[in-house]
Design a protein around this motif. Structure first.
Motif, PDB file in Angstrom:
ATOM      1  N   GLU A 117       0.828  -1.209   0.000  1.00  0.00           N
ATOM      2  CA  GLU A 117       0.000   0.000   0.000  1.00  0.00           C
ATOM      3  C   GLU A 117       0.867   1.266   0.000  1.00  0.00           C
ATOM      4  OE1 GLU A 117      -3.403   2.101  -0.381  1.00  0.00           O
ATOM      5  OE2 GLU A 117      -3.383  -0.074  -0.254  1.00  0.00           O
ATOM      6  N   ARG A 118       1.883   1.306   0.847  1.00  0.00           N
ATOM      7  CA  ARG A 118       2.766   2.484   0.920  1.00  0.00           C
ATOM      8  C   ARG A 118       3.555   2.668  -0.371  1.00  0.00           C
ATOM      9  NH1 ARG A 118       4.955   3.113   6.468  1.00  0.00           N
ATOM     10  NH2 ARG A 118       6.500   4.479   5.517  1.00  0.00           N
ATOM     11  N   THR A 119       4.000   1.575  -0.967  1.00  0.00           N
ATOM     12  CA  THR A 119       4.759   1.659  -2.215  1.00  0.00           C
ATOM     13  C   THR A 119       3.870   2.145  -3.350  1.00  0.00           C
ATOM     14  OG1 THR A 119       6.232  -0.108  -1.496  1.00  0.00           O
ATOM     15  CG2 THR A 119       6.173   0.358  -3.853  1.00  0.00           C
ATOM     16  N   ALA A 120       2.653   1.622  -3.425  1.00  0.00           N
ATOM     17  CA  ALA A 120       1.721   2.045  -4.470  1.00  0.00           C
ATOM     18  C   ALA A 120       1.390   3.529  -4.337  1.00  0.00           C
ATOM     19  CB  ALA A 120       0.449   1.201  -4.408  1.00  0.00           C
ATOM     20  N   GLU A 121       1.173   3.975  -3.123  1.00  0.00           N
ATOM     21  CA  GLU A 121       0.864   5.387  -2.896  1.00  0.00           C
ATOM     22  C   GLU A 121       2.008   6.273  -3.363  1.00  0.00           C
ATOM     23  OE1 GLU A 121      -0.317   8.398   0.793  1.00  0.00           O
ATOM     24  OE2 GLU A 121       0.088   6.291   1.200  1.00  0.00           O
ATOM     25  N   GLU A 140      -1.359 -12.411  -5.091  1.00  0.00           N
ATOM     26  CA  GLU A 140      -1.471 -11.800  -6.419  1.00  0.00           C
ATOM     27  C   GLU A 140      -2.737 -10.963  -6.537  1.00  0.00           C
ATOM     28  OE1 GLU A 140      -1.272 -14.918  -9.308  1.00  0.00           O
ATOM     29  OE2 GLU A 140       0.923 -15.006  -9.226  1.00  0.00           O
ATOM     30  N   ALA A 141      -3.844 -11.452  -5.997  1.00  0.00           N
ATOM     31  CA  ALA A 141      -5.101 -10.700  -6.044  1.00  0.00           C
ATOM     32  C   ALA A 141      -4.978  -9.395  -5.268  1.00  0.00           C
ATOM     33  CB  ALA A 141      -6.243 -11.553  -5.486  1.00  0.00           C
ATOM     34  N   ALA A 142      -4.325  -9.442  -4.105  1.00  0.00           N
ATOM     35  CA  ALA A 142      -4.125  -8.216  -3.316  1.00  0.00           C
ATOM     36  C   ALA A 142      -3.240  -7.229  -4.064  1.00  0.00           C
ATOM     37  CB  ALA A 142      -3.501  -8.561  -1.960  1.00  0.00           C
ATOM     38  N   VAL A 143      -2.186  -7.742  -4.699  1.00  0.00           N
ATOM     39  CA  VAL A 143      -1.287  -6.880  -5.481  1.00  0.00           C
ATOM     40  C   VAL A 143      -2.055  -6.237  -6.632  1.00  0.00           C
ATOM     41  CG1 VAL A 143       0.703  -6.887  -7.041  1.00  0.00           C
ATOM     42  CG2 VAL A 143       0.834  -8.085  -4.856  1.00  0.00           C
ATOM     43  N   ASP A 144      -2.771  -7.051  -7.404  1.00  0.00           N
ATOM     44  CA  ASP A 144      -3.527  -6.524  -8.543  1.00  0.00           C
ATOM     45  C   ASP A 144      -4.546  -5.480  -8.106  1.00  0.00           C
ATOM     46  OD1 ASP A 144      -2.141  -8.097 -10.358  1.00  0.00           O
ATOM     47  OD2 ASP A 144      -3.659  -9.692 -10.379  1.00  0.00           O
ATOM     48  N   GLY A 145      -5.275  -5.774  -7.033  1.00  0.00           N
ATOM     49  CA  GLY A 145      -6.289  -4.839  -6.550  1.00  0.00           C
ATOM     50  C   GLY A 145      -5.695  -3.512  -6.094  1.00  0.00           C
ATOM     51  N   THR A 146      -4.616  -3.589  -5.336  1.00  0.00           N
ATOM     52  CA  THR A 146      -3.992  -2.362  -4.832  1.00  0.00           C
ATOM     53  C   THR A 146      -3.400  -1.541  -5.968  1.00  0.00           C
ATOM     54  OG1 THR A 146      -3.506  -3.408  -2.706  1.00  0.00           O
ATOM     55  CG2 THR A 146      -2.233  -1.438  -3.263  1.00  0.00           C
ATOM     56  N   LEU A 147      -2.700  -2.201  -6.883  1.00  0.00           N
ATOM     57  CA  LEU A 147      -2.111  -1.473  -8.009  1.00  0.00           C
ATOM     58  C   LEU A 147      -3.197  -0.843  -8.877  1.00  0.00           C
ATOM     59  CD1 LEU A 147       0.783  -3.887  -9.031  1.00  0.00           C
ATOM     60  CD2 LEU A 147       0.931  -1.815  -7.629  1.00  0.00           C
ATOM     61  N   ASP A 148      -4.292  -1.564  -9.099  1.00  0.00           N
ATOM     62  CA  ASP A 148      -5.414  -1.011  -9.871  1.00  0.00           C
ATOM     63  C   ASP A 148      -6.015   0.201  -9.168  1.00  0.00           C
ATOM     64  OD1 ASP A 148      -5.134  -2.863 -11.883  1.00  0.00           O
ATOM     65  OD2 ASP A 148      -6.795  -4.147 -11.212  1.00  0.00           O
ATOM     66  N   ASP A 149      -6.173   0.110  -7.840  1.00  0.00           N
ATOM     67  CA  ASP A 149      -6.733   1.226  -7.078  1.00  0.00           C
ATOM     68  C   ASP A 149      -5.909   2.503  -7.249  1.00  0.00           C
ATOM     69  OD1 ASP A 149      -8.711  -0.435  -6.137  1.00  0.00           O
ATOM     70  OD2 ASP A 149      -7.849  -0.681  -4.130  1.00  0.00           O
ATOM     71  N   GLY A 155      -3.880   3.032  -9.890  1.00  0.00           N
ATOM     72  CA  GLY A 155      -3.631   3.283 -11.305  1.00  0.00           C
ATOM     73  C   GLY A 155      -2.195   3.007 -11.732  1.00  0.00           C
ATOM     74  N   ILE A 156      -1.611   1.971 -11.162  1.00  0.00           N
ATOM     75  CA  ILE A 156      -0.209   1.653 -11.415  1.00  0.00           C
ATOM     76  C   ILE A 156      -0.110   0.338 -12.193  1.00  0.00           C
ATOM     77  CG2 ILE A 156       1.988   1.036 -10.315  1.00  0.00           C
ATOM     78  CD1 ILE A 156       1.051   2.738  -7.940  1.00  0.00           C
ATOM     79  N   THR A 157       0.788   0.320 -13.159  1.00  0.00           N
ATOM     80  CA  THR A 157       1.119  -0.904 -13.875  1.00  0.00           C
ATOM     81  C   THR A 157       2.472  -1.370 -13.370  1.00  0.00           C
ATOM     82  OG1 THR A 157      -0.060  -0.130 -15.825  1.00  0.00           O
ATOM     83  CG2 THR A 157       1.514  -1.923 -16.138  1.00  0.00           C
ATOM     84  N   ALA A 158       2.592  -2.632 -13.026  1.00  0.00           N
ATOM     85  CA  ALA A 158       3.858  -3.147 -12.493  1.00  0.00           C
ATOM     86  C   ALA A 158       4.120  -4.537 -13.038  1.00  0.00           C
ATOM     87  CB  ALA A 158       3.817  -3.188 -10.969  1.00  0.00           C
ATOM     88  N   GLU A 159       5.396  -4.850 -13.178  1.00  0.00           N
ATOM     89  CA  GLU A 159       5.800  -6.214 -13.511  1.00  0.00           C
ATOM     90  C   GLU A 159       5.691  -7.044 -12.237  1.00  0.00           C
ATOM     91  OE1 GLU A 159       9.729  -8.767 -14.911  1.00  0.00           O
ATOM     92  OE2 GLU A 159       9.832  -6.583 -14.848  1.00  0.00           O
ATOM     93  N   ILE A 160       5.177  -8.260 -12.361  1.00  0.00           N
ATOM     94  CA  ILE A 160       5.061  -9.146 -11.201  1.00  0.00           C
ATOM     95  C   ILE A 160       5.918 -10.385 -11.447  1.00  0.00           C
ATOM     96  CG2 ILE A 160       3.508 -10.565  -9.813  1.00  0.00           C
ATOM     97  CD1 ILE A 160       1.323  -8.509 -10.385  1.00  0.00           C
ATOM     98  N   ARG A 161       6.767 -10.692 -10.470  1.00  0.00           N
ATOM     99  CA  ARG A 161       7.642 -11.859 -10.542  1.00  0.00           C
ATOM    100  C   ARG A 161       7.374 -12.745  -9.336  1.00  0.00           C
ATOM    101  NH1 ARG A 161      13.630  -9.564 -11.890  1.00  0.00           N
ATOM    102  NH2 ARG A 161      13.052  -8.254 -13.640  1.00  0.00           N
ATOM    103  N   HIS A 162       7.911 -13.947  -9.393  1.00  0.00           N
ATOM    104  CA  HIS A 162       7.773 -14.882  -8.279  1.00  0.00           C
ATOM    105  C   HIS A 162       9.153 -15.313  -7.797  1.00  0.00           C
ATOM    106  CE1 HIS A 162       3.424 -15.386  -8.538  1.00  0.00           C
ATOM    107  NE2 HIS A 162       3.621 -15.104  -9.816  1.00  0.00           N
ATOM    108  N   VAL A 163       9.324 -15.307  -6.490  1.00  0.00           N
ATOM    109  CA  VAL A 163      10.561 -15.750  -5.849  1.00  0.00           C
ATOM    110  C   VAL A 163      10.208 -16.972  -5.021  1.00  0.00           C
ATOM    111  CG1 VAL A 163      12.360 -15.134  -4.189  1.00  0.00           C
ATOM    112  CG2 VAL A 163      11.477 -13.396  -5.765  1.00  0.00           C
ATOM    113  N   GLU A 164      10.847 -18.076  -5.285  1.00  0.00           N
ATOM    114  CA  GLU A 164      10.561 -19.308  -4.563  1.00  0.00           C
ATOM    115  C   GLU A 164      11.248 -19.306  -3.206  1.00  0.00           C
ATOM    116  OE1 GLU A 164       8.376 -21.531  -5.622  1.00  0.00           O
ATOM    117  OE2 GLU A 164       8.076 -20.315  -7.408  1.00  0.00           O
ATOM    118  N   SER A 165      10.566 -19.816  -2.195  1.00  0.00           N
ATOM    119  CA  SER A 165      11.151 -19.844  -0.857  1.00  0.00           C
ATOM    120  C   SER A 165      12.193 -20.949  -0.712  1.00  0.00           C
ATOM    121  CB  SER A 165      10.059 -19.997   0.202  1.00  0.00           C
ATOM    122  OG  SER A 165       9.354 -21.200   0.026  1.00  0.00           O
ATOM    123  N   GLU A 166      12.223 -21.900  -1.664  1.00  0.00           N
ATOM    124  CA  GLU A 166      13.247 -22.935  -1.581  1.00  0.00           C
ATOM    125  C   GLU A 166      14.639 -22.338  -1.795  1.00  0.00           C
ATOM    126  OE1 GLU A 166      10.350 -23.613  -3.587  1.00  0.00           O
ATOM    127  OE2 GLU A 166       9.571 -24.551  -1.784  1.00  0.00           O
TER     128      GLU A 166
END
Length: 123
Positions: free
Chosen positions: A18-22, A48-57, A59-70
């Motif tokens: 939220e702070r980063t999006a703002e 992912e849903a929380a990220v998409d929703g917050t970024l949409d709120d 008006g930000i477009t962002a690249e989304i990547r995945h980091v494995e915990s292994e």
């Protein structure tokens, strides 16, 4: 500014989102979100849903990547930020002990101690 946001399933990660999006909306920052699959209370789909929703709120477009915990997620975040020229890493983390000291998780601690890129810790 190019920002790499590391986000996991904890509530502090959602606060960092939220702070980063703002800030990104105000400053026109370029944001990349690195989702860490940390086997926490939220699954990757929910994060992912929380990220998409917050970024949409905001008006930000962002690249989304995945980091494995292994792999070591802290090490991977630092490697991505340093090798790809990010200006800042943003992570959530830290609780306060009864003695008033901050207690960090292993990922946040690794990033804070090892990154040559500036780090913002959102609590």
């Amino acid at each position: 500014m190019r920002i790499l946001l590391g986000i996991g399933s904890a509530d502090d990660s959602l606060q960092a989102l939220e702070r980063t999006a703002e800030r990104a909306a105000e400053a026109d920052d370029e944001v990349t979100v690195a989702i860490i699959d940390d086997d926490g209370p939220r699954g990757v789909g929910e994060i992912e849903a929380a990220v998409d929703g917050t970024l949409d709120d905001w008006g930000i477009t962002a690249e989304i990547r995945h980091v494995e915990s292994e792999t070591d997620p802290g090490s991977e975040l630092v490697e991505i930020a340093e090798s790809e020229g990010f200006d800042r890493i943003v992570i959530g983390g830290g609780t306060t002990s009864p003695m008033g000291k901050i207690q960090l998780g292993s990922t946040a601690e690794f990033v804070l101690l090892n990154s040559h890129v500036s780090v913002t810790l959102v609590r």
